[in-house]
Design a protein around this motif. Structure first.
Motif, PDB file in Angstrom:
ATOM      1  N   TYR A 197       0.826  -1.208   0.000  1.00  0.00           N
ATOM      2  CA  TYR A 197       0.000   0.000   0.000  1.00  0.00           C
ATOM      3  C   TYR A 197       0.859   1.255   0.000  1.00  0.00           C
ATOM      4  CZ  TYR A 197      -3.673  -3.326   0.806  1.00  0.00           C
ATOM      5  OH  TYR A 197      -4.529  -4.378   0.670  1.00  0.00           O
ATOM      6  N   HIS A 198       1.999   1.184   0.689  1.00  0.00           N
ATOM      7  CA  HIS A 198       2.939   2.311   0.654  1.00  0.00           C
ATOM      8  C   HIS A 198       3.512   2.467  -0.757  1.00  0.00           C
ATOM      9  CE1 HIS A 198       6.018   5.140   1.893  1.00  0.00           C
ATOM     10  NE2 HIS A 198       6.903   4.383   1.271  1.00  0.00           N
ATOM     11  N   PHE A 238      -9.613  10.565   0.582  1.00  0.00           N
ATOM     12  CA  PHE A 238      -9.274   9.147   0.437  1.00  0.00           C
ATOM     13  C   PHE A 238      -8.005   8.992  -0.389  1.00  0.00           C
ATOM     14  CE2 PHE A 238     -10.398   4.903  -1.660  1.00  0.00           C
ATOM     15  CZ  PHE A 238      -9.892   4.148  -0.616  1.00  0.00           C
ATOM     16  N   TYR A 260      -4.946   9.760   1.663  1.00  0.00           N
ATOM     17  CA  TYR A 260      -4.582   8.627   2.536  1.00  0.00           C
ATOM     18  C   TYR A 260      -3.937   7.493   1.737  1.00  0.00           C
ATOM     19  CZ  TYR A 260      -6.810  10.400   6.780  1.00  0.00           C
ATOM     20  OH  TYR A 260      -7.124  11.126   7.893  1.00  0.00           O
ATOM     21  N   ILE A 261      -4.437   7.255   0.530  1.00  0.00           N
ATOM     22  CA  ILE A 261      -3.844   6.208  -0.321  1.00  0.00           C
ATOM     23  C   ILE A 261      -2.402   6.574  -0.654  1.00  0.00           C
ATOM     24  CG2 ILE A 261      -3.910   5.111  -2.601  1.00  0.00           C
ATOM     25  CD1 ILE A 261      -6.990   5.393  -2.479  1.00  0.00           C
ATOM     26  N   LYS A 318      -0.354   8.322   0.958  1.00  0.00           N
ATOM     27  CA  LYS A 318       0.492   8.211   2.153  1.00  0.00           C
ATOM     28  C   LYS A 318       0.640   6.770   2.627  1.00  0.00           C
ATOM     29  CE  LYS A 318      -0.820  12.798   3.695  1.00  0.00           C
ATOM     30  NZ  LYS A 318      -1.653  13.575   4.628  1.00  0.00           N
ATOM     31  N   LYS A 324      -1.662   5.059   4.060  1.00  0.00           N
ATOM     32  CA  LYS A 324      -2.380   4.913   5.332  1.00  0.00           C
ATOM     33  C   LYS A 324      -3.738   4.243   5.186  1.00  0.00           C
ATOM     34  CE  LYS A 324      -0.109   8.738   7.597  1.00  0.00           C
ATOM     35  NZ  LYS A 324      -0.258   9.907   8.441  1.00  0.00           N
ATOM     36  N   ARG A 325      -4.192   4.052   3.958  1.00  0.00           N
ATOM     37  CA  ARG A 325      -5.477   3.387   3.729  1.00  0.00           C
ATOM     38  C   ARG A 325      -5.298   2.296   2.691  1.00  0.00           C
ATOM     39  NH1 ARG A 325     -10.427   6.114   4.580  1.00  0.00           N
ATOM     40  NH2 ARG A 325     -11.301   4.102   4.022  1.00  0.00           N
ATOM     41  N   LYS A 326      -5.960   1.190   2.928  1.00  0.00           N
ATOM     42  CA  LYS A 326      -5.989   0.114   1.944  1.00  0.00           C
ATOM     43  C   LYS A 326      -7.040   0.474   0.900  1.00  0.00           C
ATOM     44  CE  LYS A 326      -4.618  -3.471   5.171  1.00  0.00           C
ATOM     45  NZ  LYS A 326      -4.973  -4.743   5.801  1.00  0.00           N
ATOM     46  N   CYS A 327      -6.816   0.026  -0.303  1.00  0.00           N
ATOM     47  CA  CYS A 327      -7.796   0.282  -1.360  1.00  0.00           C
ATOM     48  C   CYS A 327      -7.915  -0.964  -2.233  1.00  0.00           C
ATOM     49  CB  CYS A 327      -7.409   1.499  -2.185  1.00  0.00           C
ATOM     50  SG  CYS A 327      -5.815   1.389  -2.979  1.00  0.00           S
ATOM     51  N   SER A 328      -9.026  -1.049  -2.905  1.00  0.00           N
ATOM     52  CA  SER A 328      -9.283  -2.218  -3.750  1.00  0.00           C
ATOM     53  C   SER A 328      -8.507  -2.112  -5.062  1.00  0.00           C
ATOM     54  CB  SER A 328     -10.778  -2.313  -4.049  1.00  0.00           C
ATOM     55  OG  SER A 328     -11.180  -1.228  -4.876  1.00  0.00           O
ATOM     56  N   THR A 371     -10.152   0.347  -7.289  1.00  0.00           N
ATOM     57  CA  THR A 371      -9.780   1.742  -7.052  1.00  0.00           C
ATOM     58  C   THR A 371      -8.445   2.059  -7.702  1.00  0.00           C
ATOM     59  OG1 THR A 371     -11.035   1.817  -4.991  1.00  0.00           O
ATOM     60  CG2 THR A 371      -9.320   3.481  -5.276  1.00  0.00           C
TER      61      THR A 371
END
Length: 110
Positions: free
Chosen positions: A6-7, A37, A40-41, A43, A45-49, A52
């Protein structure tokens, strides 16, 4: 050594967005997600599909592999930027070149 995918995705999205001279808001709107959102992606800091990531890649006119940190991600980003420039040149007919001017100059022009 473990890699936080994710990072990696976030770093690649941010780099591609900046290379495309897009703001967070512009990319988010084009991809159909909120700017918060997307931030956050970027950075990590958030998981995404995958869906997405696919929409973000499409909004950036990139191959999705570039955002997953493929070994040649930078090459894919550059390739897509070059393709975009060529497409714009062709559409604007700015690619017309006088072939005769490409060769070496001779003292005999006629």
């Amino acid at each position: 050594m473990s890699v936080n995918i994710y990072h990696t995705i976030g770093v690649n999205i941010r780099a591609a967005r900046r290379a495309a001279n897009m703001t967070l808001e512009q990319l988010a709107e084009k991809a159909g997600i909120s700017a918060g959102f997307l931030s956050y992606i970027e950075k990590g800091k958030r998981k995404c599909s995958v869906d997405t990531v696919y929409r973000i890649a499409g909004a950036l006119d990139l191959n999705i592999c570039a955002l997953f940190g493929a070994a040649n991600a930078e090459s894919l980003v550059l390739e897509n930027i070059i393709k975009k420039v060529i497409r714009e040149l062709v559409l604007n007919k700015a690619f017309l070149i006088d072939i005769g001017r490409l060769g070496p100059k001779s003292g005999n022009d006629g």
